[in-house]
Motif scaffolding. Structure first.
Motif: not given
Length: 148
Positions: A57-66, A76-79, A82-86, A123-126
């Motif tokens: 989803n155009e993110s800079a980094a992604t983490a998955g969890a259960r 985590q976005y750097d733009d 992009k974060i506003a769109r998603y 929250r912020g860029m997350f």
């Protein structure tokens, strides 16, 4: 006259130097994936797995969890754009909401759709997206994310 200005300047500089360590402690710590994971543990949420995944989803980094049976994805976005769109993509489409509210699809003979409850927060860029059947757990996950 010059001496008074110099004394005032030195006193002002001393006050700033004394207040600086306290002001730095009031500054919020930057958000990290480790801090989010620690926030889940602090909230008493059962983290079954937490791993970094391929960014999507155009993110800079992604983490998955259960977490307690719920699927959680943290981006985590750097733009800012992009974060506003998603974040907007997570909101319910008004047309879909009207069709569901008026039961239009069922009245035309379609099967009632089973949608998995989803919660999201930014929250912020997350951006966090939590999906699962237990809405109380999803609310706790989002609260823990916001408090981390």
């Amino acid at each position: 006259m010059e001496t008074e200005k110099l004394v005032k300047l030195l006193i002002g500089l001393g006050v700033v130097l004394l207040a600086l360590p306290f002001a730095l402690k009031l500054m919020p710590k930057p958000m990290t994936f480790e801090r989010v994971q620690a926030g889940f543990a602090k909230a008493g949420l059962p983290v079954e797995s937490f791993e970094m995944t391929t960014p999507s989803n155009e993110s800079a980094a992604t983490a998955g969890a259960r977490i307690g049976g719920a699927g959680v994805t943290i981006y985590q976005y750097d733009d800012e754009g992009k974060i506003a769109r998603y974040t907007e993509y997570q909101k319910t489409d008004p047309g879909t909401a009207i069709v569901a509210q008026w039961n239009l699809a069922e009245s035309l003979g379609a099967a009632k759709p089973k949608q998995t409850p989803t919660r999201y927060a930014r929250r912020g860029m997350f951006l966090i997206v939590a999906m699962g059947d237990d809405t109380a757990l999803l609310d706790r996950i989002i609260a823990a994310f916001k408090a981390a």
